[in-house]
Design an enzyme around this catalytic site. Structure first.
Site, PDB file in Angstrom:
ATOM      1  N   ARG A 237     -20.329 -44.940 -30.143  1.00 54.25           N
ATOM      2  CA  ARG A 237     -21.061 -45.972 -30.867  1.00 54.25           C
ATOM      3  C   ARG A 237     -22.141 -46.559 -29.962  1.00 54.25           C
ATOM      4  NH1 ARG A 237     -19.872 -44.260 -35.043  1.00 54.25           N
ATOM      5  NH2 ARG A 237     -18.797 -45.243 -36.802  1.00 54.25           N
ATOM      6  N   GLU A 266     -29.703 -48.133 -35.143  1.00 59.02           N
ATOM      7  CA  GLU A 266     -30.185 -46.890 -35.753  1.00 59.02           C
ATOM      8  C   GLU A 266     -30.901 -47.173 -37.073  1.00 59.02           C
ATOM      9  OE1 GLU A 266     -26.723 -44.410 -36.060  1.00 59.02           O
ATOM     10  OE2 GLU A 266     -26.471 -44.295 -33.892  1.00 59.02           O
ATOM     11  N   HIS A 284     -28.004 -39.021 -34.199  1.00 62.96           N
ATOM     12  CA  HIS A 284     -26.650 -39.241 -34.708  1.00 62.96           C
ATOM     13  C   HIS A 284     -26.188 -38.064 -35.569  1.00 62.96           C
ATOM     14  CE1 HIS A 284     -23.553 -42.606 -35.810  1.00 62.96           C
ATOM     15  NE2 HIS A 284     -22.980 -41.421 -35.708  1.00 62.96           N
TER      16      HIS A 284
END
Length: 327
Positions: A237, A266, A284
């Site tokens: 994370r 993000e 990601h």
């Protein structure tokens, strides 16, 4: 009433963008309603009366739960669920599920690929070939770093951390780890503090979950402990990293390089990290294969089906494992 009719009578709310296979299956199986985002202001009176489940990528806040008094289950897509207020869910007798296991191997593969890309500079080497530099300028420069003789530490030795460790063993690399507690049955060296782990290794892979307890856990002190030959990889994370401290450590040589698949805000990536020549950055994509995302979608919906037919979840998160179905 048949099981199919029973499920068609259940209203499931799907906020924001969601997995297409999951959306199609929910639409076939339940009474699906969609909204633009998980915002209580968008909840209609009909939703307030009828919604019993949520399927979501996005965070579900306490006010969102409070806006849906008949909500029984939040089926969160992904293994991480820090964007869901699970403490509030538990207090409100709302079950929360996630999608563990089905993405473990894919994310572990990505972690190893990102580690190798970071150390051997492979993305830039490919660009050197594709833009004609190989023909014009000759061979790509030798990589300054190597995987050989490295000592790897894993921050977060859960399912994914253990899958990464197994792969690292195949490379002949020693593995150590830091967790909230020692994992029974593992032979890897355990460090009770993250700083102790960083001091003992030169390669740190973070698979830690988000949340208040890990917020900016990888900070200037940890990066300094990792050292000038240090490589940091984050597949967990973005919130677990102090990105300002990381950018400074990369710029001033506190550590050698970083590979990142996750970021704090993000899809907004700090310019200092984008500009750093010693980073390998991914958008990601840890679990982002069609195969794995389909399996995650299936498990997400399977939790909904199981809850509303058998009144039990398949993969409850620990904080709500005690929650019982209503009625």
């Amino acid at each position: 009433m048949t099981k199919a009719d029973q499920l068609q009578a259940v209203t499931i709310l799907v906020p924001a963008d969601f997995s297409d296979p999951a959306v199609r299956r929910i639409d076939r199986t339940f009474n699906q309603v969609r909204i633009e985002r998980a915002d209580p202001a968008l909840v209609t009176q009909e939703m307030r009366s009828n919604v019993r489940g949520i399927a979501s990528f996005a965070g579900i806040s306490a006010p969102m739960m409070d806006a849906l008094p008949n909500l029984e289950l939040i089926a969160s897509f992904g293994v991480g669920y820090d964007s869901v207020d699970v403490a509030h869910a538990a207090a409100k007798n709302i079950m929360v599920t996630n999608t563990p296991d089905v993405l473990t191997e894919e994310v572990a593969d990505t972690a190893i690929g990102l580690l190798i890309n970071t150390i051997r500079d492979l993305p830039r080497a490919e660009t050197w070939l594709r833009d004609g530099s190989w023909a014009r300028k000759g061979n790509y420069p030798l990589s300054r770093l190597t995987l050989r003789a490295r000592r790897v530490g894993i921050f977060g030795m859960g399912r994914i951390g253990q899958a990464i460790a197994r792969r690292l063993e195949a490379f002949g690399l020693p593995v150590a780890y830091h967790n909230r507690r020692r994992v029974e049955g593992l032979s890897y060296q355990y460090h009770p503090t993250l700083k102790g782990l960083a001091e003992a290794v030169d390669t740190l892979i973070s698979v830690a979950p988000g949340g208040a307890s890990t917020q900016k856990a990888v900070n200037a002190e940890i990066l300094s402990a990792l050292g000038a030959n240090g490589v940091f990889v984050n597949i967990g994370r973005g919130s677990t990293v102090d990105e300002t401290a990381l950018a400074a450590a990369l710029a001033d040589g506190t550590i050698a390089a970083a590979g990142l698949d996750v970021f704090a805000d993000e899809p907004n990536v700090p310019k200092a990290l984008l500009d750093a020549p010693n980073t390998s950055l991914l958008p990601h994509v840890g679990s982002a294969s069609e195969h794995t995302r389909r399996a995650m979608a299936d498990l997400c919906v399977d939790n909904l089906v199981s809850w509303f037919t058998e009144r039990r979840p398949l993969t409850p998160v620990p904080e709500t494992a005690h929650v019982k179905a209503r009625g």
